[in-house]
Design a protein around this motif. Structure first.
Motif, short mmCIF file in Angstrom:
data_model
loop_
_atom_site.label_atom_id
_atom_site.label_comp_id
_atom_site.label_asym_id
_atom_site.label_seq_id
_atom_site.Cartn_x
_atom_site.Cartn_y
_atom_site.Cartn_z
N GLN A 14 51.25 -17.02 28.73
CA GLN A 14 52.27 -17.05 29.65
C GLN A 14 51.94 -17.84 30.76
OE1 GLN A 14 53.31 -13.13 30.63
NE2 GLN A 14 53.62 -12.35 28.54
N ILE A 15 50.80 -18.02 31.11
CA ILE A 15 50.17 -19.03 32.41
C ILE A 15 50.57 -20.49 31.87
CG2 ILE A 15 48.71 -19.88 33.85
CD1 ILE A 15 47.69 -16.87 33.73
N TYR A 50 41.04 -6.09 25.73
CA TYR A 50 40.98 -6.87 26.61
C TYR A 50 41.24 -8.43 26.22
CZ TYR A 50 36.64 -9.10 25.26
OH TYR A 50 35.93 -10.24 24.58
N GLU A 51 41.00 -8.50 25.05
CA GLU A 51 41.29 -10.07 24.72
C GLU A 51 42.81 -10.19 24.39
OE1 GLU A 51 39.88 -12.81 24.58
OE2 GLU A 51 40.98 -13.72 23.25
N GLN A 52 43.38 -9.25 23.78
CA GLN A 52 44.83 -9.33 23.55
C GLN A 52 45.36 -9.36 25.07
OE1 GLN A 52 46.76 -6.09 20.98
NE2 GLN A 52 44.44 -5.66 20.67
N LEU A 53 45.09 -8.68 26.09
CA LEU A 53 45.58 -9.01 27.21
C LEU A 53 45.38 -10.39 27.82
CD1 LEU A 53 47.05 -7.88 29.65
CD2 LEU A 53 44.89 -6.76 30.54
N MET A 84 56.18 -9.93 28.80
CA MET A 84 55.96 -8.57 28.43
C MET A 84 54.83 -8.61 27.83
SD MET A 84 58.42 -6.27 25.95
CE MET A 84 57.74 -4.32 25.77
N ILE A 85 53.68 -7.63 27.74
CA ILE A 85 52.62 -7.76 27.32
C ILE A 85 52.42 -6.31 26.32
CG2 ILE A 85 50.02 -7.21 27.57
CD1 ILE A 85 50.86 -9.71 28.77
N VAL A 86 51.96 -6.50 25.17
CA VAL A 86 51.97 -5.52 23.96
C VAL A 86 50.86 -5.54 23.56
CG1 VAL A 86 52.78 -4.93 21.72
CG2 VAL A 86 54.45 -6.02 23.53
N ILE A 87 49.93 -4.57 23.57
CA ILE A 87 48.57 -4.13 23.16
C ILE A 87 48.86 -3.33 21.90
CG2 ILE A 87 46.40 -3.04 23.48
CD1 ILE A 87 47.08 -5.65 25.51
#
Length: 121
Positions: free
Chosen positions: A23-24, A13-16, A1-4
């Motif tokens: 996660q990778i 963009y850096e948070q993402l 799950m991605i949270v900005i």
């Protein structure tokens, strides 16, 4: 799950990029996992398309993802030959399963059995 976090001093963009990279690297996203399209992820996260595009470009430059033209972006084996072999084997297995019409859940149970794991009902 991605949270900005819109209130963070770290650019979106850096948070993402950082969350996807983590996660990778911790294998939450397995080698060969197809990432959402830039447009889809931008819409899901309420970000600009260029913001997601920049994060993807930086991940690609770091060797963490690879873009295969119209097929999309995928988690890369990042130079690990054994992971790349596993990804190819999984792709080949999935193609066989699809061709012969076995249910995906059954296909996973077959793999678990092959790995020596007991599938739970």
């Amino acid at each position: 799950m991605i949270v900005i976090d819109a209130g963070s001093p770290t650019p979106p963009y850096e948070q993402l990029r950082a969350q996807l990279a983590r996660q990778i690297q911790d294998r939450t996203l397995a080698v060969g996992t197809r990432l959402p399209t830039i447009r889809r992820l931008a819409a899901d996260l309420s970000l600009a398309v260029n913001t997601v595009g920049r994060a993807y470009r930086e991940l690609e430059e770091a060797g963490l993802i690879e873009t295969r033209g119209r097929a999309g972006s995928f988690v890369s084996a990042a130079g690990e030959q054994t992971l790349e072999q596993a990804r190819r084997a999984a792709h080949d297995y999935a193609a066989v399963i699809t061709r012969i019409g076995i249910d995906p859940a059954e296909a996973v149970r077959i793999v678990e059995a092959a790995l020596g794991r007991v599938a739970t009902p």
